[in-house]
Motif scaffolding. Sequence first.
Motif, PDB file in Angstrom:
ATOM      1  N   GLY A 273    -111.054   1.459  18.840  1.00  0.00           N
ATOM      2  CA  GLY A 273    -111.452   1.522  17.441  1.00  0.00           C
ATOM      3  C   GLY A 273    -111.749   0.188  16.785  1.00  0.00           C
ATOM      4  N   ASP A 274    -111.768  -0.883  17.548  1.00  0.00           N
ATOM      5  CA  ASP A 274    -111.988  -2.221  16.988  1.00  0.00           C
ATOM      6  C   ASP A 274    -113.494  -2.468  16.812  1.00  0.00           C
ATOM      7  N   LYS A 275    -114.014  -2.175  15.626  1.00  0.00           N
ATOM      8  CA  LYS A 275    -115.456  -2.318  15.372  1.00  0.00           C
ATOM      9  C   LYS A 275    -115.904  -3.769  15.418  1.00  0.00           C
ATOM     10  N   GLU A 276    -115.067  -4.668  14.943  1.00  0.00           N
ATOM     11  CA  GLU A 276    -115.465  -6.075  14.925  1.00  0.00           C
ATOM     12  C   GLU A 276    -115.616  -6.601  16.347  1.00  0.00           C
ATOM     13  N   LEU A 277    -114.698  -6.250  17.219  1.00  0.00           N
ATOM     14  CA  LEU A 277    -114.809  -6.674  18.615  1.00  0.00           C
ATOM     15  C   LEU A 277    -116.017  -6.016  19.278  1.00  0.00           C
ATOM     16  N   ALA A 278    -116.252  -4.751  18.965  1.00  0.00           N
ATOM     17  CA  ALA A 278    -117.428  -4.068  19.510  1.00  0.00           C
ATOM     18  C   ALA A 278    -118.712  -4.740  19.042  1.00  0.00           C
ATOM     19  N   ALA A 279    -118.748  -5.161  17.775  1.00  0.00           N
ATOM     20  CA  ALA A 279    -119.929  -5.844  17.240  1.00  0.00           C
ATOM     21  C   ALA A 279    -120.137  -7.182  17.939  1.00  0.00           C
ATOM     22  N   LYS A 280    -119.054  -7.922  18.146  1.00  0.00           N
ATOM     23  CA  LYS A 280    -119.159  -9.186  18.881  1.00  0.00           C
ATOM     24  C   LYS A 280    -119.678  -8.943  20.298  1.00  0.00           C
ATOM     25  N   GLY A 281    -119.207  -7.866  20.915  1.00  0.00           N
ATOM     26  CA  GLY A 281    -119.697  -7.526  22.235  1.00  0.00           C
ATOM     27  C   GLY A 281    -121.179  -7.189  22.227  1.00  0.00           C
ATOM     28  N   GLY A 282    -121.610  -6.433  21.221  1.00  0.00           N
ATOM     29  CA  GLY A 282    -123.028  -6.100  21.108  1.00  0.00           C
ATOM     30  C   GLY A 282    -123.887  -7.330  20.907  1.00  0.00           C
ATOM     31  N   GLU A 283    -123.420  -8.272  20.095  1.00  0.00           N
ATOM     32  CA  GLU A 283    -124.173  -9.508  19.862  1.00  0.00           C
ATOM     33  C   GLU A 283    -124.247 -10.350  21.135  1.00  0.00           C
ATOM     34  N   ALA A 284    -123.143 -10.419  21.881  1.00  0.00           N
ATOM     35  CA  ALA A 284    -123.154 -11.165  23.143  1.00  0.00           C
ATOM     36  C   ALA A 284    -124.096 -10.496  24.144  1.00  0.00           C
ATOM     37  N   LEU A 285    -124.111  -9.171  24.150  1.00  0.00           N
ATOM     38  CA  LEU A 285    -124.989  -8.441  25.069  1.00  0.00           C
ATOM     39  C   LEU A 285    -126.452  -8.749  24.786  1.00  0.00           C
ATOM     40  N   VAL A 286    -126.843  -8.739  23.520  1.00  0.00           N
ATOM     41  CA  VAL A 286    -128.231  -9.044  23.166  1.00  0.00           C
ATOM     42  C   VAL A 286    -128.640 -10.408  23.693  1.00  0.00           C
ATOM     43  N   GLN A 287    -127.820 -11.405  23.433  1.00  0.00           N
ATOM     44  CA  GLN A 287    -128.164 -12.765  23.834  1.00  0.00           C
ATOM     45  C   GLN A 287    -128.189 -12.919  25.351  1.00  0.00           C
ATOM     46  N   ALA A 288    -127.265 -12.235  26.028  1.00  0.00           N
ATOM     47  CA  ALA A 288    -127.253 -12.301  27.482  1.00  0.00           C
ATOM     48  C   ALA A 288    -128.472 -11.600  28.074  1.00  0.00           C
ATOM     49  N   LEU A 289    -128.868 -10.472  27.511  1.00  0.00           N
ATOM     50  CA  LEU A 289    -130.035  -9.755  28.015  1.00  0.00           C
ATOM     51  C   LEU A 289    -131.288 -10.619  27.974  1.00  0.00           C
ATOM     52  N   ALA A 290    -131.358 -11.499  26.996  1.00  0.00           N
ATOM     53  CA  ALA A 290    -132.554 -12.322  26.836  1.00  0.00           C
ATOM     54  C   ALA A 290    -132.638 -13.464  27.834  1.00  0.00           C
ATOM     55  N   VAL A 291    -131.487 -13.917  28.365  1.00  0.00           N
ATOM     56  CA  VAL A 291    -131.519 -15.127  29.201  1.00  0.00           C
ATOM     57  C   VAL A 291    -130.813 -15.002  30.549  1.00  0.00           C
ATOM     58  N   ALA A 292    -129.876 -14.058  30.681  1.00  0.00           N
ATOM     59  CA  ALA A 292    -129.116 -13.957  31.936  1.00  0.00           C
ATOM     60  C   ALA A 292    -129.992 -13.364  33.034  1.00  0.00           C
ATOM     61  N   THR A 293    -129.807 -13.839  34.241  1.00  0.00           N
ATOM     62  CA  THR A 293    -130.595 -13.362  35.367  1.00  0.00           C
ATOM     63  C   THR A 293    -129.748 -13.369  36.628  1.00  0.00           C
TER      64      THR A 293
ATOM     65  N   GLY B  49    -143.491 -13.806  16.466  1.00  0.00           N
ATOM     66  CA  GLY B  49    -142.544 -13.533  15.390  1.00  0.00           C
ATOM     67  C   GLY B  49    -141.266 -12.884  15.861  1.00  0.00           C
ATOM     68  N   GLY B  50    -140.254 -12.948  14.977  1.00  0.00           N
ATOM     69  CA  GLY B  50    -138.936 -12.417  15.287  1.00  0.00           C
ATOM     70  C   GLY B  50    -138.124 -13.417  16.078  1.00  0.00           C
ATOM     71  N   THR B  51    -136.806 -13.357  15.905  1.00  0.00           N
ATOM     72  CA  THR B  51    -135.918 -14.271  16.630  1.00  0.00           C
ATOM     73  C   THR B  51    -134.805 -13.487  17.301  1.00  0.00           C
ATOM     74  N   LEU B  52    -134.235 -14.089  18.316  1.00  0.00           N
ATOM     75  CA  LEU B  52    -133.114 -13.466  19.007  1.00  0.00           C
ATOM     76  C   LEU B  52    -131.922 -13.338  18.065  1.00  0.00           C
ATOM     77  N   GLY B  53    -131.715 -14.326  17.215  1.00  0.00           N
ATOM     78  CA  GLY B  53    -130.614 -14.261  16.257  1.00  0.00           C
ATOM     79  C   GLY B  53    -130.729 -13.079  15.316  1.00  0.00           C
ATOM     80  N   GLU B  54    -131.955 -12.764  14.897  1.00  0.00           N
ATOM     81  CA  GLU B  54    -132.158 -11.617  14.003  1.00  0.00           C
ATOM     82  C   GLU B  54    -131.805 -10.311  14.710  1.00  0.00           C
ATOM     83  N   ILE B  55    -132.161 -10.210  15.985  1.00  0.00           N
ATOM     84  CA  ILE B  55    -131.844  -8.986  16.723  1.00  0.00           C
ATOM     85  C   ILE B  55    -130.341  -8.873  16.947  1.00  0.00           C
TER      86      ILE B  55
END
Length: 354
Positions: free
Chosen positions: A241-261, A337-343
Amino acid sequence: MSTFIQFHILTRYGLSNPNRDDQGRPKQAMIGGSPRLRMSSQSIKRALRESAFFALDLAGNRGTRTKRLHDGLLDRLTAAGHPVEKAAEIAGQVAEVFGKLDNAPKGQHHRTATTLAFISPEEWATAEELADKAAAGEALPDKKALTKMILRKADGAVDIAMFGRMLADNADFNRDAAVQVAHAFTTHAAQIQEDWYSAVDDLNKKEETGAGHLGETGFGSGIYYQYVCVNADLLVENLAGDKELAAKGGEALVQALAVATPGGKQNSFAHHPRAEYLLAEAGGQAPRDLSGAFFAPVTRQPWLDASVEVLEKIRADLDAAYGPGCDDSRVMQVGKGGTLGEIAQFVGDTIRGL
């Protein structure tokens, strides 16, 4: 009704071999009758878990996938001065909560599990605490009670919450994956090329000819389409039920998807691409991937622009037939246009707003 966050990503890889098959060649697939290069979902999930964004942003909230909990407990107890025979017995009782252990070789005490277990930080800490108490003379409970004391159905391990786990001996403590990761594949026809290489012996005499070593390796290049779907409600549930931790996880996932290989042959090809197109969608609608856009391989140049065009066309066509596929979306396209930070913020806000 669940809220789903979906990602559609296009990334351009130069000469590389990030994910190899059993012969060391780039993985492949036949799609729409044409050969494509492919990266497995397993290799991509591994790259995400090993990314700097997960390591730094989610420090203390990542699980450990291992067969070696027993050895960790054994080393801990012997380092504290407990006899190795006693330490091995206690470590075995505790570690078997996560699965059966191999028999120790004759004259040795180290044992490994027969299958990998995905262990959260809380579970690992509890296992250590119980092992310490047992070594100090406190009796361990029976296996059923011990299992309930150690295993969790939900806790703070973000990667377990995302990618799930299966415990064959304790299915009640399996976790359904909140994040589905598809295999990535090239949007256009692509084939493996071969590189024959040689290495020279630095101490070769002038009169000696030939290489000190001969070898070959496969490689390829292309624009890969990647689809990822997040069940945001399940992610929060898996994190107790920890929404803040889930949100942090979602933000980390977005950034990793863009650069991790995946890191296959990294030293030979130095592939470090970044996503050039990333579409994030959020809403309560049933998920739908857009891989059908590429069953007919892209043939027009530039391939990236053509890939974006056919991706957005099938999205619009599906929306026209079925209704909107999401409630809201964000796009990042390099140079347009658009930035990774915005997503990342869009994803985090979506999860926090559940």
